[in-house]
Design an enzyme around this catalytic site. Structure first.
Site, PDB file in Angstrom:
ATOM      1  N   LYS A   1       0.868  -1.191   0.000  1.00 13.60           N
ATOM      2  CA  LYS A   1       0.000   0.000   0.000  1.00 13.60           C
ATOM      3  C   LYS A   1       0.893   1.225   0.000  1.00 13.60           C
ATOM      4  O   LYS A   1       2.047   1.159   0.437  1.00 13.60           O
ATOM      5  CB  LYS A   1      -0.874   0.021   1.271  1.00 13.60           C
TER       6      LYS A   1
HETATM    7  P1  NAD Z   1     -12.893   8.106  -4.051  1.00 13.46           P
HETATM    8  O1  NAD Z   1     -11.887   9.111  -3.624  1.00 13.46           O
HETATM    9  O2  NAD Z   1     -13.250   7.959  -5.490  1.00 13.46           O
HETATM   10  O3  NAD Z   1     -14.300   8.394  -3.283  1.00 13.46           O
HETATM   11  C1  NAD Z   1     -14.384   8.549  -1.896  1.00 13.46           C
HETATM   12  C2  NAD Z   1     -15.769   9.055  -1.537  1.00 13.46           C
HETATM   13  O4  NAD Z   1     -15.866   9.173  -0.111  1.00 13.46           O
HETATM   14  C3  NAD Z   1     -16.067  10.452  -2.077  1.00 13.46           C
HETATM   15  O5  NAD Z   1     -17.464  10.580  -2.333  1.00 13.46           O
HETATM   16  C4  NAD Z   1     -15.680  11.368  -0.912  1.00 13.46           C
HETATM   17  O6  NAD Z   1     -16.336  12.625  -0.944  1.00 13.46           O
HETATM   18  C5  NAD Z   1     -16.139  10.528   0.262  1.00 13.46           C
HETATM   19  N1  NAD Z   1     -15.393  10.802   1.499  1.00 13.46           N
HETATM   20  C6  NAD Z   1     -14.081  11.054   1.621  1.00 13.46           C
HETATM   21  N2  NAD Z   1     -13.777  11.277   2.921  1.00 13.46           N
HETATM   22  C7  NAD Z   1     -14.931  11.130   3.602  1.00 13.46           C
HETATM   23  C8  NAD Z   1     -15.268  11.241   4.983  1.00 13.46           C
HETATM   24  N3  NAD Z   1     -14.353  11.542   5.907  1.00 13.46           N
HETATM   25  N4  NAD Z   1     -16.571  11.016   5.329  1.00 13.46           N
HETATM   26  C9  NAD Z   1     -17.499  10.709   4.406  1.00 13.46           C
HETATM   27  N5  NAD Z   1     -17.227  10.604   3.080  1.00 13.46           N
HETATM   28  C10 NAD Z   1     -15.969  10.819   2.703  1.00 13.46           C
HETATM   29  O7  NAD Z   1     -12.391   6.736  -3.420  1.00 13.46           O
HETATM   30  P2  NAD Z   1     -12.816   5.258  -3.860  1.00 13.46           P
HETATM   31  O8  NAD Z   1     -11.795   4.759  -4.802  1.00 13.46           O
HETATM   32  O9  NAD Z   1     -14.260   5.226  -4.207  1.00 13.46           O
HETATM   33  O10 NAD Z   1     -12.575   4.479  -2.487  1.00 13.46           O
HETATM   34  C11 NAD Z   1     -13.560   4.484  -1.450  1.00 13.46           C
HETATM   35  C12 NAD Z   1     -13.183   3.417  -0.415  1.00 13.46           C
HETATM   36  O11 NAD Z   1     -13.131   2.141  -1.083  1.00 13.46           O
HETATM   37  C13 NAD Z   1     -11.826   3.615   0.238  1.00 13.46           C
HETATM   38  O12 NAD Z   1     -11.910   3.216   1.586  1.00 13.46           O
HETATM   39  C14 NAD Z   1     -10.925   2.669  -0.514  1.00 13.46           C
HETATM   40  O13 NAD Z   1      -9.825   2.224   0.259  1.00 13.46           O
HETATM   41  C15 NAD Z   1     -11.874   1.537  -0.807  1.00 13.46           C
HETATM   42  N6  NAD Z   1     -11.487   0.713  -1.964  1.00 13.46           N
HETATM   43  C16 NAD Z   1     -11.337   1.261  -3.200  1.00 13.46           C
HETATM   44  C17 NAD Z   1     -10.996   0.449  -4.278  1.00 13.46           C
HETATM   45  C18 NAD Z   1     -10.873   0.993  -5.676  1.00 13.46           C
HETATM   46  O14 NAD Z   1     -10.762   0.194  -6.606  1.00 13.46           O
HETATM   47  N7  NAD Z   1     -10.931   2.295  -5.892  1.00 13.46           N
HETATM   48  C19 NAD Z   1     -10.786  -0.914  -4.079  1.00 13.46           C
HETATM   49  C20 NAD Z   1     -10.958  -1.462  -2.812  1.00 13.46           C
HETATM   50  C21 NAD Z   1     -11.313  -0.628  -1.757  1.00 13.46           C
END
Ligand code: NAD
Length: 420
Positions: free
Chosen positions: A110
């Site tokens: 990571k």
């Molecule tokens: P992203 O940055 O595209 O979206 C994040 C979303 O969460 C946005 O709508 C943002 O406004 C909101 N957000 C951010 N901080 C916040 C807070 N403190 N309280 C409430 N909302 C908040 O990110 P993503 O890629 O969609 O990832 C979201 C989650 O999924 C993360 O925890 C990430 O680790 C996990 N994840 C992502 C992937 C991937 O393929 N992108 C894979 C596995 C896990």
């Protein structure tokens, strides 16, 4: 491990507690268990950037390899103000268990840079990404460690990383990152993969519970890459998406939100707030609204001891990494809420990243229908294996998923032995 740890953070303490608990259940070899508690290597870098103002600012970045026993490191890159060595190390450990659980030939890694990506201009984000990539270049490569997007990073970030790495090699190296734009070797279906994987996990959960997804009320916290895709696909399955939120707050309508219109609203106003016909709710309130399925898809530690007893959902599908604290996990379990754990529920992203990496190494690209069919097969197999193990062992799904992931990594350590 000594009492004082370099990796101090809530998430690392949680990850260690999970490992220790499962190690006991698995009767893990104590020597292998001890090795699993530490990352293989962790790099801390400073990332100096000339800001648009002309001033230089220094950001702190990390890249951690938890283990590389089953293959090269694999894990996302996160831009967020909460990023710390401890958080990145814990997330690398979760990646180890996730990749092993899904049967992928990867170790866990990571990375992250402590910054507020929303406060950076496009030029500043590009410079940050390129300089960070140059600083961690010794650790990454198609057979060393392959980053991907995570919180606060996207396809564009991966394109800059790939370009920076390629420039230092004197040739284009698509396999150094996944989650790239299609035009430079990205995979069909990668952007939607994590959200789609959640839907495939929910198909199986619904099947085991003897219910249909159609008509289920769903709330999604976090409307980014993962949350928005999960919401759109579940709406397509006939679910009623009654609430969504982003970092500024959420919107709720018990009759259901029109997700297409909501996406258009977000594209225009850069947030879900102010969506017509829905009442505003905070990020705390949204978790507690009535629904059948709750999908935390934002950041960690959102379901805690102080709100777990007010969660109304009967299924929590963890799209975010570590959204439920261990104390909340116990409360949800006692209340009969089924939690599909992060290392299973959100694994669709790394599965299609694996497909992208394989396609890049072979310069042979698959159709989207092939990607989604294979993703569904992998998610379904992993879900049903975890479900069967949970039933056999009399445990919850998280414990079963961790048991399967940790057992495989430990087996890798056992057969490879200890160098020298
Ligand atoms: P992203 O940055 O595209 O979206 C994040 C979303 O969460 C946005 O709508 C943002 O406004 C909101 N957000 C951010 N901080 C916040 C807070 N403190 N309280 C409430 N909302 C908040 O990110 P993503 O890629 O969609 O990832 C979201 C989650 O999924 C993360 O925890 C990430 O680790 C996990 N994840 C992502 C992937 C991937 O393929 N992108 C894979 C596995 C896990």
């Amino acid at each position: 491990m000594t009492e004082k740890s370099e990796f101090e953070s809530d998430l690392y303490r949680t990850a260690l507690a999970q490992l220790d608990r499962v190690a006991g259940r698995l009767s893990l070899d104590p020597d292998v268990h001890e090795r699993l508690r530490y990352p293989r290597r962790a790099l801390v870098v400073s990332v100096p950037i000339q800001m648009d103002s002309g001033k230089t600012e220094v950001f702190i970045g990390y890249r951690v390899h938890h283990n590389t026993v089953l293959g090269p490191g694999k894990g996302g890159l996160r831009y967020d103000l909460e990023v710390s060595l401890g958080e990145v190390t814990a997330l690398a450990m979760l990646m180890s268990w996730k990749c092993a659980l899904m049967g992928l030939p990867y170790g866990g890694a990571k990375g992250g840079v402590r910054c507020n990506p929303r406060a950076l201009s496009l030029r500043e984000r590009e410079h940050l990404t390129r300089r960070y990539t140059a600083e961690i270049i010794l650790l990454i490569g198609p057979d060393l460690d392959i980053p991907a997007p995570d919180l606060g990073t996207d396809e564009q970030t991966m394109a800059w990383m790939m370009d920076t790495y390629s420039m230092t090699q004197g040739k284009t190296v698509p396999g150094v990152v996944t989650g790239k734009p299609l035009i430079v070797g990205g995979s069909a279906g990668r952007r939607e993969a994590t959200g789609r994987g959640i839907v495939y996990a929910l198909y199986q959960a619904a099947r085991h519970f003897g219910v249909s997804l159609r008509g289920q009320k769903v709330i999604v916290q976090g409307f980014g890459n993962v949350g928005s895709v999960a919401a759109r696909l579940l709406a397509g399955e006939g679910c009623l998406i009654t609430g969504v939120s982003d970092i500024k707050g959420g919107v709720f309508n018990p009759q259901g939100l029109d997700i297409r219109q909501l996406e258009a609203h977000v594209a225009e106003s850069r947030g879900v707030g102010g969506f017509p016909g829905a009442e505003p709710v905070t990020n705390v309130e949204i978790l507690e609204q009535p629904c059948d399925i709750l999908i935390p898809a934002a950041v960690g530690s959102q379901i805690r001891a102080d709100n777990a007893d007010r969660i109304k959902a009967t299924i929590v599908a963890e799209a975010a990494n570590g959204p439920t604290t261990p104390e909340a996990d116990v409360i949800l379990r006692e209340r009969g809420v089924a939690v599909i754990p992060d290392i299973l529920a959100n694994a669709g992203g790394v599965v299609v990243s694996y497909f992208e990496w394989v396609q890049g190494l072979q310069y042979y690209f698959w159709r989207e229908s092939e990607i989604t069919a294979r993703l569904q097969e992998v998610m379904t197999r992993a879900f049903n294996r975890v479900w069967a193990l949970a039933n056999k062992e009399g445990t919850d799904l998280r414990t079963a998923a961790l048991m399967e992931g940790i057992r495989r990594v430990a087996e890798g350590y056992r057969v490879r032995g200890l160098y020298p």
